[in-house]
Design a protein around this motif. Structure first.
Motif, PDB file in Angstrom:
ATOM      1  N   VAL A 143       0.840  -1.204   0.000  1.00  0.00           N
ATOM      2  CA  VAL A 143       0.000   0.000   0.000  1.00  0.00           C
ATOM      3  C   VAL A 143       0.872   1.250   0.000  1.00  0.00           C
ATOM      4  O   VAL A 143       0.635   2.195  -0.754  1.00  0.00           O
ATOM      5  N   LEU A 144       1.917   1.252   0.834  1.00  0.00           N
ATOM      6  CA  LEU A 144       2.790   2.423   0.923  1.00  0.00           C
ATOM      7  C   LEU A 144       3.568   2.629  -0.373  1.00  0.00           C
ATOM      8  O   LEU A 144       3.663   3.762  -0.880  1.00  0.00           O
ATOM      9  N   ALA A 190       3.248   6.399   8.676  1.00  0.00           N
ATOM     10  CA  ALA A 190       2.669   5.978   7.392  1.00  0.00           C
ATOM     11  C   ALA A 190       2.670   4.461   7.261  1.00  0.00           C
ATOM     12  O   ALA A 190       1.711   3.874   6.752  1.00  0.00           O
ATOM     13  N   ARG A 191       3.742   3.804   7.712  1.00  0.00           N
ATOM     14  CA  ARG A 191       3.782   2.336   7.649  1.00  0.00           C
ATOM     15  C   ARG A 191       2.701   1.723   8.524  1.00  0.00           C
ATOM     16  O   ARG A 191       2.044   0.742   8.137  1.00  0.00           O
ATOM     17  N   ALA A 192       2.506   2.289   9.720  1.00  0.00           N
ATOM     18  CA  ALA A 192       1.464   1.768  10.605  1.00  0.00           C
ATOM     19  C   ALA A 192       0.080   1.947   9.981  1.00  0.00           C
ATOM     20  O   ALA A 192      -0.761   1.028  10.015  1.00  0.00           O
ATOM     21  N   SER A 193      -0.183   3.105   9.396  1.00  0.00           N
ATOM     22  CA  SER A 193      -1.486   3.347   8.770  1.00  0.00           C
ATOM     23  C   SER A 193      -1.671   2.499   7.515  1.00  0.00           C
ATOM     24  O   SER A 193      -2.784   2.045   7.227  1.00  0.00           O
ATOM     25  N   ALA A 194      -0.588   2.280   6.757  1.00  0.00           N
ATOM     26  CA  ALA A 194      -0.684   1.433   5.569  1.00  0.00           C
ATOM     27  C   ALA A 194      -1.077   0.012   5.940  1.00  0.00           C
ATOM     28  O   ALA A 194      -1.829  -0.649   5.204  1.00  0.00           O
ATOM     29  N   ALA A 206      -5.528   7.234   5.657  1.00  0.00           N
ATOM     30  CA  ALA A 206      -5.217   7.603   4.270  1.00  0.00           C
ATOM     31  C   ALA A 206      -4.395   8.893   4.223  1.00  0.00           C
ATOM     32  O   ALA A 206      -3.473   9.024   3.400  1.00  0.00           O
ATOM     33  N   LYS A 207      -4.681   9.826   5.109  1.00  0.00           N
ATOM     34  CA  LYS A 207      -3.917  11.073   5.159  1.00  0.00           C
ATOM     35  C   LYS A 207      -2.474  10.822   5.558  1.00  0.00           C
ATOM     36  O   LYS A 207      -1.544  11.407   4.985  1.00  0.00           O
ATOM     37  N   ARG A 208      -2.265   9.929   6.517  1.00  0.00           N
ATOM     38  CA  ARG A 208      -0.889   9.643   6.964  1.00  0.00           C
ATOM     39  C   ARG A 208      -0.085   8.929   5.888  1.00  0.00           C
ATOM     40  O   ARG A 208       1.111   9.198   5.716  1.00  0.00           O
ATOM     41  N   VAL A 209      -0.712   8.016   5.178  1.00  0.00           N
ATOM     42  CA  VAL A 209       0.002   7.338   4.097  1.00  0.00           C
ATOM     43  C   VAL A 209       0.318   8.326   2.976  1.00  0.00           C
ATOM     44  O   VAL A 209       1.419   8.327   2.411  1.00  0.00           O
TER      45      VAL A 209
END
Length: 371
Positions: A15-16, A310-314, A132-135
């Motif tokens: 995803v990332l 971002a990795r955590a949110s992905a 989605a915003k963090r990624v």
């Protein structure tokens, strides 16, 4: 218009990487312009040092005006580079976040369902907004992270021309600093994932509470519902505080280590100037570069933090996208030609036990569901 593709199976890293590669044009443009900005920032103290050594020392007005003009051009280039580089990076971040929200919406609205299994509606909303915003923000920090590396390399090359020990000090001292930053960011990544899970669950419970408020009042269960939300909210608060502590620890370690490193560079440069190994102008450039290095090192720490989140949110987004469908497609092909006749035989689901039903073309059918 949203279509309904088959549910996909993806991982967090996929995803990332997809969010970045889908915006590679703007990310590349932003990286080049941000690198140009950082290179210009690194050259400013060098140009000032040249002004001190040539224009001021020689007393030449012509040289002074010429180098001031060079300094003005450098400022113009770095200013416009930052302006348009930041614009490209922001565009990449917003577009990738929007694409992820569309993918999540398609998955949630898929006819096969399944995305809401074990998740409240508020959790899905939180995933489609904050996660989605963090990624997407990874596309914002990546250009400036790469620009920070370029800035350190430019500073190291300049210091090598001034003094080999100074250049080697920067080149050999920066990698351990970056490794330290990466190491102290690991707890932040873990706690960020827990924080998002708790926040999403709290949002889901809140939405569930508001939706069923009339029923809760009818049952007289308002206190139990409030207690449930209070417990969930407190758990979310604790997770947020743990993440904030990890963020503060990471920031403190980065600031302290970078400050000590810059002080060491300035100390070595001062000793070389006192011994006559470098000129006054070179000392000015060395001290200016040492102070300048704080910004790219802080950018590297900021990039590490943002990528950890971002990795955590992905990972959370991948879990929703990879949810198995609740209703599988049929295995038999429809009759040819299709005449509009519906026939059900032995349907079993929930309270239905062996339902047989025939619906003729054009027939008006009413279904009565006794309570």
């Amino acid at each position: 218009m949203l279509t309904a593709p088959a549910p996909e199976t993806v991982t967090g890293p996929q995803v990332l990487r997809g969010a970045i590669s889908s915006q590679r044009r703007d990310v590349t443009l932003g990286s080049l312009l941000a690198s140009s900005h950082q290179a210009g920032e690194a050259l400013v103290p060098v140009i000032i040092g040249v002004v001190v050594d040539t224009a001021v020392t020689s007393g030449s007005i012509t040289l002074l005006v010429a180098w001031i003009a060079v300094l003005a051009v450098t400022f113009a280039v770095l200013s416009y580079s930052f302006r348009f580089g930041a614009r490209a990076a922001e565009r990449a971040a917003e577009n990738s976040a929007h694409d992820l929200r569309l993918r999540l919406t398609r998955r949630v609205l898929h006819p096969g369902g399944g995305a809401d299994a074990g998740r409240l509606s508020g959790e899905l909303v939180n995933t489609a907004t904050e996660d989605a915003k963090r990624v997407g923000a990874a596309n914002l920090v990546l250009p400036f992270g790469l620009a920070a590396v370029v800035a350190v390399l430019v500073a190291a090359v300049v210091l090598l021309t001034v003094s080999v020990p100074l250049g080697l000090l920067v080149l050999l001292g920066t990698p351990p600093l970056l490794l330290l930053t990466h190491y102290v960011s690991r707890p932040l990544e873990r706690r960020s994932e827990v924080e998002q899970e708790r926040a999403a669950h709290a949002s889901g419970v809140a939405a569930d509470l508001v939706t069923g408020l009339r029923v809760l009042k009818g049952l007289g269960a308002e206190r139990a519902a409030v207690d449930r939300y209070r417990t969930t909210s407190q758990a979310s608060l604790l997770a947020t505080l743990r993440t904030a502590r990890a963020f503060a620890t990471q920031g403190g370690v980065v600031e302290a280590s970078a400050g000590l490193f810059i002080a060491l560079v300035a100390l070595v440069g001062g000793r070389l100037a006192a011994e006559g190994a470098i000129t006054v102008g070179e000392l000015v450039a060395t001290v200016g570069l040492a102070l300048f290095l704080m910004a790219p090192l802080q950018s590297a720490g900021w990039m590490t933090v943002e990528f950890a989140q971002a990795r955590a949110s992905a990972t959370r987004i991948a879990a929703v996208l990879s949810s198995p469908p609740a209703v599988l497609p049929g295995t038999r092909a429809p009759a040819e030609p299709v005449r509009g006749h519906l026939r059900l035989r032995g349907v079993r689901h929930g309270a239905l036990q062996g339902l047989d039903l025939d619906v003729e073309p054009g027939e008006l059918l009413g279904v009565v569901a006794p309570s």
